[in-house]
Scaffold this motif. Sequence first.
Motif, PDB file in Angstrom:
ATOM      1  N   UNK A  25      28.198  48.015  38.041  1.00 51.68           N
ATOM      2  CA  UNK A  25      27.285  46.899  37.759  1.00 51.68           C
ATOM      3  C   UNK A  25      27.193  45.947  38.933  1.00 51.68           C
ATOM      4  N   UNK A  26      26.263  44.949  38.866  1.00 53.39           N
ATOM      5  CA  UNK A  26      26.064  43.972  39.935  1.00 53.39           C
ATOM      6  C   UNK A  26      27.163  42.916  39.915  1.00 53.39           C
ATOM      7  N   UNK A  27      27.599  42.388  41.078  1.00 53.16           N
ATOM      8  CA  UNK A  27      28.668  41.386  41.067  1.00 53.16           C
ATOM      9  C   UNK A  27      28.250  40.116  40.358  1.00 53.16           C
ATOM     10  N   UNK A  28      29.082  39.584  39.489  1.00 56.18           N
ATOM     11  CA  UNK A  28      28.763  38.317  38.837  1.00 56.18           C
ATOM     12  C   UNK A  28      29.064  37.152  39.768  1.00 56.18           C
ATOM     13  N   UNK A  29      28.542  36.020  39.457  1.00 61.90           N
ATOM     14  CA  UNK A  29      28.823  34.809  40.223  1.00 61.90           C
ATOM     15  C   UNK A  29      29.653  33.902  39.343  1.00 61.90           C
ATOM     16  N   UNK A  30      30.986  33.957  39.462  1.00 61.56           N
ATOM     17  CA  UNK A  30      31.850  33.186  38.572  1.00 61.56           C
ATOM     18  C   UNK A  30      31.627  31.690  38.711  1.00 61.56           C
ATOM     19  N   UNK A  39      36.771  30.929  31.893  1.00 56.47           N
ATOM     20  CA  UNK A  39      36.456  31.555  33.172  1.00 56.47           C
ATOM     21  C   UNK A  39      36.629  33.064  33.114  1.00 56.47           C
ATOM     22  N   UNK A  40      37.705  33.513  32.466  1.00 55.89           N
ATOM     23  CA  UNK A  40      37.930  34.955  32.378  1.00 55.89           C
ATOM     24  C   UNK A  40      36.970  35.623  31.410  1.00 55.89           C
ATOM     25  N   UNK A  62      31.400  35.103  51.543  1.00 60.42           N
ATOM     26  CA  UNK A  62      30.029  34.741  51.176  1.00 60.42           C
ATOM     27  C   UNK A  62      29.972  33.451  50.374  1.00 60.42           C
ATOM     28  N   UNK A  63      30.909  33.279  49.404  1.00 62.42           N
ATOM     29  CA  UNK A  63      30.815  32.151  48.484  1.00 62.42           C
ATOM     30  C   UNK A  63      31.900  31.101  48.694  1.00 62.42           C
ATOM     31  N   UNK A  64      32.874  31.393  49.540  1.00 58.01           N
ATOM     32  CA  UNK A  64      33.910  30.413  49.818  1.00 58.01           C
ATOM     33  C   UNK A  64      34.892  30.207  48.691  1.00 58.01           C
ATOM     34  N   UNK A  65      35.023  31.159  47.795  1.00 53.65           N
ATOM     35  CA  UNK A  65      35.970  31.068  46.688  1.00 53.65           C
ATOM     36  C   UNK A  65      36.383  32.471  46.268  1.00 53.65           C
ATOM     37  N   UNK A  66      37.478  32.551  45.519  1.00 54.22           N
ATOM     38  CA  UNK A  66      37.983  33.848  45.085  1.00 54.22           C
ATOM     39  C   UNK A  66      37.639  34.086  43.625  1.00 54.22           C
ATOM     40  N   UNK A  67      37.909  35.310  43.159  1.00 52.52           N
ATOM     41  CA  UNK A  67      37.624  35.686  41.780  1.00 52.52           C
ATOM     42  C   UNK A  67      38.903  36.116  41.080  1.00 52.52           C
ATOM     43  N   UNK A  68      38.883  36.030  39.751  1.00 50.58           N
ATOM     44  CA  UNK A  68      39.986  36.588  38.980  1.00 50.58           C
ATOM     45  C   UNK A  68      39.851  38.106  38.962  1.00 50.58           C
ATOM     46  N   UNK A  69      40.907  38.778  38.498  1.00 46.35           N
ATOM     47  CA  UNK A  69      40.879  40.242  38.443  1.00 46.35           C
ATOM     48  C   UNK A  69      39.762  40.736  37.530  1.00 46.35           C
ATOM     49  N   UNK A  70      39.552  40.051  36.392  1.00 45.77           N
ATOM     50  CA  UNK A  70      38.500  40.469  35.478  1.00 45.77           C
ATOM     51  C   UNK A  70      37.121  40.255  36.080  1.00 45.77           C
ATOM     52  N   UNK A  73      36.561  43.017  38.546  1.00 46.16           N
ATOM     53  CA  UNK A  73      36.265  44.264  37.844  1.00 46.16           C
ATOM     54  C   UNK A  73      34.819  44.286  37.367  1.00 46.16           C
ATOM     55  N   UNK A  74      34.363  43.179  36.787  1.00 41.83           N
ATOM     56  CA  UNK A  74      33.000  43.122  36.266  1.00 41.83           C
ATOM     57  C   UNK A  74      31.967  43.177  37.379  1.00 41.83           C
ATOM     58  N   UNK A  75      32.354  42.796  38.594  1.00 41.73           N
ATOM     59  CA  UNK A  75      31.452  42.873  39.733  1.00 41.73           C
ATOM     60  C   UNK A  75      31.054  44.316  40.038  1.00 41.73           C
TER      61      UNK A  75
END
Length: 578
Positions: A25-30, A39-40, A62-70, A73-75
Amino acid sequence: MERRELSIIVAVLCVTSVVTGIVTATPPRPGTEDNGLTENESATLWSRDADDYISQEAYQERYGESRTAMQQLANGTDITFKRPPATAATWTRNDFEDLNAGGSDTSIHPPHASLEDGVYIEDAHATIFAVQPSTRGHLESGETPLYIAPNGTMRGFVDYRVRVPNGSSSGNRTVEWSLTNHEVDEVRLINDGTTIVEQEGSHTPALEYQIEDDWSTTLTLEAEIDVRLKKTVRIDRGDETDVDVTYQTESLNVTDSIDVEIYDLTAYPYYAEYPNGDAGVAIFQSRPWQGYTLTENGSARVRGVWRFYTARNTNWDTLVQSSRTGSSTVQSNAIPVYVHAYPSRIGPRAEPVRDGPEIIDTWGTDRPSPVGTLGENINIEIVNQTYTTTYGLAVRAETVDREDLHVAGIVRGVNASIVAPDSGSERQLRRSNLSVEVIQQNQSQATLRIELRDNQTGTPIGLGGGGRRYPIGGGARNGYITIADQRVETNASGVAIVTVEQPGIYTARYHPGSWLGHNPAYVSDTATARWHPLGTIEGWFALFVEVGWQLLPFFVMFYAGKRLLRMLGPEDIFQNNP
């Protein structure tokens, strides 16, 4: 909440749902919106995005922030669920609050809205935003009904613009127009021509409904729009001015309709007790349903062929703003999300996997694959050939709490009412007694007599007739007996006769028909018989005769050779030594 970029979709995961399938799927923008979700939970809701995974390092750059593992995964995946998740309704309910109407001179509407014009009212519409709880079922090509709960909420969007005529001036006469009042006066929810909900007007109505005793129906959102304009005519007569004030009013009704299936489940259970103490349960329902639990704590459960995913309604990706001077397209701040049900290649499953219930039978309607109904960018483990809808599921388990039997549907929150069948829900399941004996034999063949009886009552069990059929669902299956690579059935006296030609040990096995189609029903049994020609005096005599005939040429040759040696050889060859 911030405006959502179309290319970036926030995904949502229901904590009570269980992930069962993973695809791209396409990466989400958390963090762009929460809409009542943590958030999760904002991780895996959108299955209709283009698949374009980016690494954690590229995302941070690209966004200057990190993502959670979930979120990571959804990205890169589409997520499917064992049960219909609650997140679609949560997202839709909260995102709906971001939907705002235009002013009196601007109408905002989705591109698919049906627009109506009056004399002063233009670009008017009433458009259904969402009906929930609900699930879109993908049954086969051309059949994707929207199942809705009997009690739920319809949300809609109503807007319009008012065309105020231009003023004019000619000689000493001046005409002026002004808007004095405009409103959505009333909104109604109509079920097949009958108004079931009516409330004060709103641009974003949320109509709570309750529908009983319906199957397929059409729900209509209707809104009444009222406007009032003031027309002022002034005539200048030099030393005085005549003023004439009149009012013009207009009412316009706008509607939008949707075909739905009222999803009100009624389940019919059947029970059986195996001789070893195990319990059998079969449940039938003529619509798609999710599964059922067998114990109070829900540890033992079984589910059918249906799996679930969530996806946005792309009709609301953009909105059109129309005014007197033209129209423009903007990105939508509110997007509804729906749950979708599809037949999965995973198929029916019981939990726990190793020591849980055993699925003994499933039945339903054979349908072609609905893969063509999914649309673009949906990558899930859907069946790609003909499948059987699991309208019926039968299991065998060590323990079944009948009082705690819980049947869940494919629409979130809809559970089936348990109704005992007219013919009764108890099925008798008894031990059988199978015996086999040799009743006649000779040197070339033997005749075996097979007898099958009820172990408890001694009543003969006949397998050839149709009088014992009491099918719960699907077709009833008669039992049969196998022996010597043959399939036989007993007569009304419970007896079958079989002829065999090869000596050996013969094992007869009774394969009973399922208790789903028989009452009473029986469990399997085996019996053994041995046959050999030497088992009788006639057999031994035949053996001696046969061996004698086989050895006769050797005796003749031996005798002839001995006589020949006497005639031609030395006389002392056959003399005894002194």
